[in-house]
Scaffold this active site. Structure first.
Site, PDB file in Angstrom:
ATOM      1  N   ASP A   1       7.656  25.191 -29.333  1.00 48.10           N
ATOM      2  CA  ASP A   1       9.037  24.737 -29.509  1.00 48.10           C
ATOM      3  C   ASP A   1       9.953  25.872 -29.949  1.00 48.10           C
ATOM      4  OD1 ASP A   1       7.964  22.179 -28.996  1.00 48.10           O
ATOM      5  OD2 ASP A   1       7.587  21.856 -31.130  1.00 48.10           O
TER       6      ASP A   1
ATOM      7  N   GLU B   1      14.234  15.559 -24.142  1.00 47.05           N
ATOM      8  CA  GLU B   1      14.119  16.138 -25.482  1.00 47.05           C
ATOM      9  C   GLU B   1      14.610  17.576 -25.469  1.00 47.05           C
ATOM     10  OE1 GLU B   1       9.941  15.692 -26.190  1.00 47.05           O
ATOM     11  OE2 GLU B   1       9.417  17.422 -24.960  1.00 47.05           O
TER      12      GLU B   1
END
Length: 521
Positions: free
Chosen positions: A19, A173
């Site tokens: 991430d 997302e």
């Protein structure tokens, strides 16, 4: 100002660093990643060229910033941070999934200290920050929706404002909003966080929309391909000082036959971006990636962090060391025995939460990690860990070193050897093998004396366990690495090598980590 050279190696940050989010300030780039159930939280790395990264600290490095209750499950905790620089300060926003809250911290120096958190109780995850032309701050969340906020007071001023949620793929997302020229661009990942992962984009003249999808979406995905790098997604854009654009993103490198297994977790990759008719275009992510023609050369080739040694001579632990959920001051010391890391047991087993462990991420598929440990009258060792139900331990207690495997509900001792009192050197090594020799059958691997336990033709790697004795090194066992993979254990993390104690106290003289290409073994 430097940017990557003509070619560079991916991943640019190897091992469990998922991430990624990046920002540039002058000649410097700063990158943060998810940390999940580990403390301290949110590693922050620095680079001058986007390729060579060095960890300079952790954003959430004290208990007042990072609350991870003892029952925090593996892969919960801190998810998907975003880092930005605005008005002379660095801003980091992330979600503590265990608490169900988003938090913002700030700093003038990215190495810290960072402020106490300001909390927001809003739905979803993957928060991102941006500031509009009026100076108002917006938080964008998975889903996708935005909220106009006061980031210092912790109040919501407007929203939710529905945005563009991708092309219809699963789990829209990692949304990021960018002001580029006359447009607001919205970058979104979708398709799930595994092999269906993809990156899509839309744009609008107004931050509130409506958003126009790009002409080719997703504009990056490796799904349904045979590329070595898979699960490409959760991206962030950054512009270099020379005007070129780049994108950091996560991906996985699985090993073995069908199905392949990945053990290092999700890693950070880098790709150059070119703009065509106002839209970003990227090529597939390769382990050796070509930079666009005309980019300034890097000041150094891509670094391989192949050798790392810690003799525990400093006043503090290096920022790369992580612990499970907390690190109580009473559980460790660098001064009780100068030049040694002393650990005191908080829990009685690695099979449940609460154990004392200080860990180093596994950064390479082929590597060796060794420690010199004095267990005293305690029980301690070196573990290769995914979570409480998936770990292999090389443990010493009561004058004996043994290999213990925990996989799901099963726990077994695979080998042991007596050792004299005093310090002993323990080594765990991993060796990849995409294919077994054609003359060796799966049955041979299971039944042959001394064969790696349970190895099948699809196994991704073998994990070996070695202890130094007066007669020389002794390999106690070789175990199938698949059982310490995401495909078996599930979750979002990767393997770590952990120094641990589960009874009494133990002291560690040094830790040595090295990459070991197969040709060198």
């Amino acid at each position: 100002m430097t940017t990557p050279s003509a070619t560079f190696r991916n991943p640019v940050v190897s091992g469990f660093h998922p991430d990624p989010s990046v920002c540039r300030v002058g000649d410097d780039y700063y990158l943060v990643c998810s940390s999940f159930e580990y403390f301290p939280g949110v590693p922050i790395l620095h680079s001058r060229d986007l390729v060579n990264w060095r960890q300079i600290g952790n954003v959430l490095d004290r208990p007042g910033q990072l609350e991870l209750p003892p029952d925090t499950h593996a892969s919960l905790g801190i998810w998907a941070p975003t880092i930005r620089h605005h008005d002379g300060r660095f801003w980091m926003v992330t979600t503590n999934v265990t608490l169900g809250r988003h938090l913002i911290v700030t700093a003038t120096d990215p190495a810290g200290p960072w402020s106490d958190p300001v909390y927001f109780d809003l739905p979803n995850v993957d928060p991102s920050l941006t500031w509009d032309d009026n100076g108002d701050c917006w938080m964008t969340l998975s889903g996708v929706a935005s909220y106009r906020i006061d980031p210092e007071a912790g109040t919501v001023l407007e929203g939710p404002v529905p945005m563009w949620s991708g092309t219809g793929g699963q789990y829209p997302e990692a949304p990021h909003l960018y002001r580029i020229g006359d447009w607001w661009y919205l970058l979104v990942s979708e398709g799930g966080t595994h092999t269906g992962h993809a990156v899509s984009i839309a744009r609008s003249r107004n931050i509130r929309g409506p958003f126009e999808p790009g002409p080719v979406n997703p504009f990056l995905t490796h799904r349904s391909t045979d590329r070595r790098v898979q699960a490409t997604g959760h991206a962030d854009l950054v512009q270099a000082g020379d005007g070129s654009w780049w994108m950091v993103l996560l991906g996985i490198r699985a090993k073995g036959q069908w199905p392949p297994y990945h053990v290092l977790g999700r890693e950070t990759f880098l790709v150059p971006v070119r703009w065509v008719d106002g839209w970003p275009v990227v090529d597939p992510v390769e382990e050796v990636t070509a930079a666009p023609a005309g980019s300034p050369p890097s000041h150094a080739a891509a670094a391989d962090p192949g050798a790392r040694r810690d003799d525990f001579d400093g006043a503090e632990l290096a920022p790369g060391w992580i612990s499970l959920r907390h690190r109580r001051q009473e559980s460790w010391s660098l001064t009780a025995r100068p030049g040694w890391l002393t650990l005191h047991a908080d829990g009685t087993t690695l099979d449940r939460t609460g154990a004392t462990m200080v860990a180093h991420r596994q950064l390479h598929h082929d590597c060796r990690a060794a420690v010199r440990v004095d267990p005293g009258s305690g029980r301690a060792g070196l573990t290769l860990r995914m979570d409480e139900a998936h770990h292999y331990d090389l443990e010493i207690s009561d004058g004996c070193v043994r290999v213990i495997g925990r996989v799901g509900p099963f726990r077994q001792v695979f080998g042991e050897v007596p050792v004299p009192a005093g310090p002993v050197t323990l080594t765990i090594a991993t060796r990849t093998h995409d294919l077994l020799p054609p003359t060796v059958t799966a049955a041979d691997q299971v039944t042959a004396p001394g064969a790696p336990f349970g190895v099948r033709p699809s196994a991704c790697d073998t994990v070996s366990f070695e202890v130094a004795t007066e007669q020389g090194p002794v390999v106690l066992a070789e175990l199938d690495g698949r059982y310490l993979s995401t495909e078996v254990a599930a979750g979002f993390t990767g393997r770590v090598f952990g120094l641990y104690v589960t009874a009494g106290s133990a002291a560690f003289d040094w830790f040595d980590y090295r990459s070991t290409p197969v040709s060198e073994q």
